[in-house]
Every structure is written in structure tokens, then in C-alpha cells.
Design a protein around this motif. Structure first.
Motif, PDB file in Angstrom:
ATOM      1  N   THR A  82       0.838  -1.253   0.163  1.00 19.82           N
ATOM      2  CA  THR A  82       0.103  -0.158   0.002  1.00 19.82           C
ATOM      3  C   THR A  82       0.682   1.209  -0.035  1.00 19.82           C
ATOM      4  O   THR A  82       1.970   1.567   0.794  1.00 19.82           O
ATOM      5  CB  THR A  82      -0.890  -0.062   1.183  1.00 19.82           C
ATOM      6  OG1 THR A  82      -1.750  -1.143   1.396  1.00 19.82           O
ATOM      7  CG2 THR A  82      -1.739   1.297   1.335  1.00 19.82           C
ATOM      8  N   THR A 126      -7.352   3.660  -2.106  1.00 20.79           N
ATOM      9  CA  THR A 126      -7.380   3.695  -0.430  1.00 20.79           C
ATOM     10  C   THR A 126      -7.951   5.012  -0.191  1.00 20.79           C
ATOM     11  O   THR A 126      -8.079   6.078  -0.939  1.00 20.79           O
ATOM     12  CB  THR A 126      -5.969   3.489   0.144  1.00 20.79           C
ATOM     13  OG1 THR A 126      -5.181   4.279  -0.232  1.00 20.79           O
ATOM     14  CG2 THR A 126      -5.438   1.969  -0.185  1.00 20.79           C
ATOM     15  N   LYS A 182      -3.455   0.398  -3.427  1.00 20.76           N
ATOM     16  CA  LYS A 182      -3.048  -0.655  -3.003  1.00 20.76           C
ATOM     17  C   LYS A 182      -2.813  -1.811  -4.111  1.00 20.76           C
ATOM     18  O   LYS A 182      -3.746  -1.923  -4.843  1.00 20.76           O
ATOM     19  CB  LYS A 182      -3.981  -1.518  -1.707  1.00 20.76           C
ATOM     20  CG  LYS A 182      -3.661  -2.707  -1.373  1.00 20.76           C
ATOM     21  CD  LYS A 182      -4.732  -3.161  -0.366  1.00 20.76           C
ATOM     22  CE  LYS A 182      -4.536  -4.532   0.230  1.00 20.76           C
ATOM     23  NZ  LYS A 182      -5.637  -5.014   0.970  1.00 20.76           N
TER      24      LYS A 182
END
Length: 187
Positions: free
Chosen positions: A23, A54, A168
Motif C-alpha cells: 500500500t 485507499t 493498494k
């Protein structure tokens, strides 16, 4: 700095070989509207690479089935070349390779197995625009040593009023053997 400079914001590397995802989150700021991520990554097993946005700055992936993607890709090996287009609609990720073939594990000494760029447009916007990503990438295919190159357009249509704080990348099977991601802001 000139008005069109790339500014390195983050480098993520040195994966442990046990990670199934990586991430890059919390590096978007009001200083930049657009971003580019350079990605070089290799799995330890044949897999699909999947991308999700995200939010909230804590790396929480958006997993709703609101992602859409179109892809144009070329497949080549020693004797043939094939081009094709494909789309995915209302999935929970953006596929970073074609559905025709997975990304091969690093068993042909191809380093890295997936390499490319993500162009991320205005991810912090909350006024109702789609969060758009354009990607160019190439990857090494199955054991018959196919090579692929693709151009992708993907977005999440259900999160138009949510600021995206990162992305991610995940493997569908196995782990990430090694890799590096560099995130740049573009003024």
C-alpha cells in the motif's frame, strides 16, 4: 521549481517476500493535482495483480464493486503477436494485467515480472468527479514465455465524493518477492 516538475514524494521498496500486497498511502497533498507512480514488482507465484484505491489516509482499501476498467493489450512470443481489448465492469479492483494471462513468477529470469506507470488524476477531489487512473504496463506471461504490454483506463464510479489517499496493489495468489514503487507529484 518549474510548473511541470515531477517531485518524488515516496519510495516503497524492500518487500519481505511474505507480503501479499503493498500500500502506498497518505502522500497525496493539496500541493499536487496529478500523480505518477513508477512500479517494478515481481511475485513468487503466478498471479493477477490487482489495484484498489485507499481512503482515510490509513491504507483502508475500497473494496466495493464500483471499479471499471478498459484495456488494450498486445501478447507476443517467438512466433506470434496478438492484440485484443477487454473490459471489466463493477468489480472490486482494477486488474493490472489482462484476463488472457497472469503475471508469471520470476522463473525465466525476467526482472521484474510487472513494470509500468500509474497516472492518477485529482484523487483528493470530493466534488463528484470519478477517481481516474491511466496505466501503462508490461508483464511476463505464463511458462511459454509470452510477453505482454497493455494500456489501461480505470476508475471507481461509486466513490466520486470520497477523497482517495493512495492505492493498494495485491497478488491474487502467492506473495510479492521483491519490488519498488516510486510516487511522484506533478505540478
Amino acid at each position: 521549481a518549474a510548473s511541470a516538475d515531477f517531485v518524488l514524494l515516496n519510495t516503497t521498496s524492500a518487500f519481505t517476500g511474505t507480503d501479499t500486497s503493498v500500500t502506498v498511502d497518505g502522500h497525496y497533498t493539496a500541493d499536487y493535482i496529478n500523480y505518477m507512480a513508477q512500479i517494478c514488482i515481481s511475485p513468487d507465484d503466478t498471479c493477477n495483480f490487482e489495484m484498489q484505491y485507499t481512503k482515510l489516509g490509513d491504507g483502508t482499501a475500497i473494496t466495493t464493486s464500483d471499479y471499471r476498467r478498459t484495456c488494450f493489450f498486445t501478447q507476443a512470443n517467438g512466433s506470434t503477436t496478438t492484440t485484443a481489448t477487454e473490459k471489466e465492469w463493477n468489480t472490486d479492483h482494477i486488474l493490472m494485467n489482462s484476463s488472457v494471462d497472469t503475471v508469471v513468477a520470476d522463473d525465466h529470469n525476467y526482472n521484474p515480472s510487472w513494470r509500468g506507470q500509474l497516472w492518477i488524476y485529482n484523487p483528493l477531489d470530493t466534488t463528484g468527479s470519478f477517481k481516474q487512473t491511466f496505466a501503462t504496463g508490461s508483464w511476463d506471461g505464463n511458462a511459454s514465455a509470452n510477453a505482454f504490454a497493455g494500456f489501461y483506463y480505470g476508475y471507481n464510479h461509486g466513490q466520486a465524493t470520497t477523497a482517495m489517499t493512495g492505492f493498494k496493489l495485491s497478488t491474487s495468489t502467492g506473495t510479492i518477492d521483491w519490488g519498488q514503487i516510486k510516487l511522484y507529484g506533478l505540478k
